[in-house]
Motif scaffolding. Structure first.
Motif, PDB file in Angstrom:
ATOM      1  N   SER A   9      45.741  39.501  38.140  1.00 59.67           N
ATOM      2  CA  SER A   9      45.402  40.359  39.267  1.00 59.67           C
ATOM      3  C   SER A   9      44.133  41.155  38.981  1.00 59.67           C
ATOM      4  O   SER A   9      43.902  41.587  37.854  1.00 59.67           O
ATOM      5  N   ALA A  10      43.336  41.356  40.021  1.00 58.55           N
ATOM      6  CA  ALA A  10      42.137  42.185  39.904  1.00 58.55           C
ATOM      7  C   ALA A  10      42.463  43.647  40.189  1.00 58.55           C
ATOM      8  O   ALA A  10      41.660  44.525  39.930  1.00 58.55           O
ATOM      9  N   ALA A  11      43.679  43.922  40.733  1.00 56.83           N
ATOM     10  CA  ALA A  11      44.028  45.277  41.152  1.00 56.83           C
ATOM     11  C   ALA A  11      45.043  45.968  40.240  1.00 56.83           C
ATOM     12  O   ALA A  11      45.185  47.178  40.300  1.00 56.83           O
ATOM     13  N   CYS A  12      45.781  45.203  39.409  1.00 58.78           N
ATOM     14  CA  CYS A  12      46.799  45.811  38.541  1.00 58.78           C
ATOM     15  C   CYS A  12      47.022  44.901  37.325  1.00 58.78           C
ATOM     16  O   CYS A  12      46.214  44.027  37.048  1.00 58.78           O
ATOM     17  N   ASP A  13      48.126  45.104  36.599  1.00 62.79           N
ATOM     18  CA  ASP A  13      48.415  44.344  35.389  1.00 62.79           C
ATOM     19  C   ASP A  13      49.157  43.031  35.629  1.00 62.79           C
ATOM     20  O   ASP A  13      49.444  42.305  34.693  1.00 62.79           O
ATOM     21  N   THR A  14      49.487  42.715  36.871  1.00 61.61           N
ATOM     22  CA  THR A  14      50.283  41.530  37.188  1.00 61.61           C
ATOM     23  C   THR A  14      49.610  40.234  36.736  1.00 61.61           C
ATOM     24  O   THR A  14      48.413  40.055  36.934  1.00 61.61           O
ATOM     25  N   ALA A  31      44.004  41.973  46.580  1.00 58.02           N
ATOM     26  CA  ALA A  31      42.775  41.410  46.014  1.00 58.02           C
ATOM     27  C   ALA A  31      43.051  39.997  45.494  1.00 58.02           C
ATOM     28  O   ALA A  31      44.145  39.723  45.004  1.00 58.02           O
ATOM     29  N   PRO A  32      42.078  39.088  45.595  1.00 61.69           N
ATOM     30  CA  PRO A  32      42.268  37.721  45.101  1.00 61.69           C
ATOM     31  C   PRO A  32      42.556  37.693  43.598  1.00 61.69           C
ATOM     32  O   PRO A  32      42.015  38.495  42.838  1.00 61.69           O
ATOM     33  N   MET A  33      43.419  36.767  43.190  1.00 64.20           N
ATOM     34  CA  MET A  33      43.735  36.583  41.766  1.00 64.20           C
ATOM     35  C   MET A  33      42.837  35.492  41.196  1.00 64.20           C
ATOM     36  O   MET A  33      42.407  34.594  41.917  1.00 64.20           O
ATOM     37  N   ALA A  34      42.560  35.571  39.892  1.00 64.74           N
ATOM     38  CA  ALA A  34      41.713  34.587  39.222  1.00 64.74           C
ATOM     39  C   ALA A  34      42.244  34.348  37.812  1.00 64.74           C
ATOM     40  O   ALA A  34      43.136  35.059  37.341  1.00 64.74           O
ATOM     41  N   GLU A  35      41.684  33.345  37.132  1.00 66.93           N
ATOM     42  CA  GLU A  35      42.126  33.024  35.775  1.00 66.93           C
ATOM     43  C   GLU A  35      41.643  34.047  34.755  1.00 66.93           C
ATOM     44  O   GLU A  35      42.197  34.144  33.664  1.00 66.93           O
ATOM     45  N   THR A  36      40.606  34.811  35.113  1.00 68.80           N
ATOM     46  CA  THR A  36      40.109  35.867  34.232  1.00 68.80           C
ATOM     47  C   THR A  36      40.178  37.196  34.970  1.00 68.80           C
ATOM     48  O   THR A  36      40.013  37.254  36.189  1.00 68.80           O
ATOM     49  N   LYS A  37      40.423  38.254  34.225  1.00 64.75           N
ATOM     50  CA  LYS A  37      40.503  39.601  34.824  1.00 64.75           C
ATOM     51  C   LYS A  37      39.085  40.159  34.942  1.00 64.75           C
ATOM     52  O   LYS A  37      38.319  40.122  33.995  1.00 64.75           O
ATOM     53  N   PRO A  38      38.699  40.697  36.117  1.00 65.39           N
ATOM     54  CA  PRO A  38      37.362  41.254  36.277  1.00 65.39           C
ATOM     55  C   PRO A  38      37.181  42.540  35.473  1.00 65.39           C
ATOM     56  O   PRO A  38      38.151  43.227  35.162  1.00 65.39           O
ATOM     57  N   ALA A  39      35.947  42.871  35.152  1.00 66.93           N
ATOM     58  CA  ALA A  39      35.644  44.083  34.391  1.00 66.93           C
ATOM     59  C   ALA A  39      35.986  45.339  35.190  1.00 66.93           C
ATOM     60  O   ALA A  39      36.512  46.305  34.648  1.00 66.93           O
ATOM     61  N   ASP A  40      35.680  45.332  36.487  1.00 69.25           N
ATOM     62  CA  ASP A  40      35.964  46.476  37.350  1.00 69.25           C
ATOM     63  C   ASP A  40      37.195  46.173  38.192  1.00 69.25           C
ATOM     64  O   ASP A  40      37.206  45.200  38.946  1.00 69.25           O
ATOM     65  N   PRO A  41      38.249  47.004  38.081  1.00 72.89           N
ATOM     66  CA  PRO A  41      39.457  46.749  38.882  1.00 72.89           C
ATOM     67  C   PRO A  41      39.216  46.978  40.376  1.00 72.89           C
ATOM     68  O   PRO A  41      38.451  47.851  40.762  1.00 72.89           O
ATOM     69  N   ALA A  42      39.882  46.170  41.189  1.00 73.05           N
ATOM     70  CA  ALA A  42      39.809  46.310  42.644  1.00 73.05           C
ATOM     71  C   ALA A  42      40.806  47.389  43.069  1.00 73.05           C
ATOM     72  O   ALA A  42      41.791  47.630  42.373  1.00 73.05           O
ATOM     73  N   PRO A  43      40.572  48.031  44.204  1.00 73.37           N
ATOM     74  CA  PRO A  43      41.539  49.023  44.684  1.00 73.37           C
ATOM     75  C   PRO A  43      42.842  48.353  45.115  1.00 73.37           C
ATOM     76  O   PRO A  43      42.828  47.238  45.627  1.00 73.37           O
ATOM     77  N   LEU A  44      43.943  49.039  44.905  1.00 69.05           N
ATOM     78  CA  LEU A  44      45.262  48.529  45.266  1.00 69.05           C
ATOM     79  C   LEU A  44      45.523  48.838  46.743  1.00 69.05           C
ATOM     80  O   LEU A  44      45.488  49.993  47.147  1.00 69.05           O
TER      81      LEU A  44
END
Length: 96
Positions: A9-14, A31-44
């Motif tokens: 998840s880009a927004a939390c630890d999921t 927020a869209p999920m990806a195989e890598t976690k982005p550096a900046d978290p997206a808002p929940l």
């Protein structure tokens, strides 16, 4: 997306593992999920903040998507803006 892919998840630890998927954008916390976690978290997103539970399987109404939660978080799962629900366990046979 193929079965066995791990998404973060880009927004939390999921984190989830894909069991079954079709064409569409898997999201967590809005927020869209990806195989890598982005550096900046997206808002929940407020409407996708119910949380995920470790070890639970999440499915859509049509049965096209099935995700296994391998790390819980504050965001809830969805596909293209439609929320996923926890899959019910199969009942065990009676032992008469």
């Amino acid at each position: 997306m193929k079965p066995g892919t791990r998404l973060k998840s880009a927004a939390c630890d999921t984190e989830v593992m894909v069991i079954r998927a079709a064409e569409g954008q898997i999201e967590c916390g809005g927020a869209p999920m990806a195989e890598t976690k982005p550096a900046d978290p997206a808002p929940l997103a407020a409407d996708f903040s119910a949380g995920t539970l470790m070890g639970k399987r999440y499915i859509d109404a049509d049965g096209k998507y099935e995700l296994l939660c391998v790390k819980p978080g504050k965001g809830s799962l969805g596909v293209d803006g439609q929320a996923l629900v926890v899959k019910d366990a199969k009942p065990l046979p009676a032992s008469d």
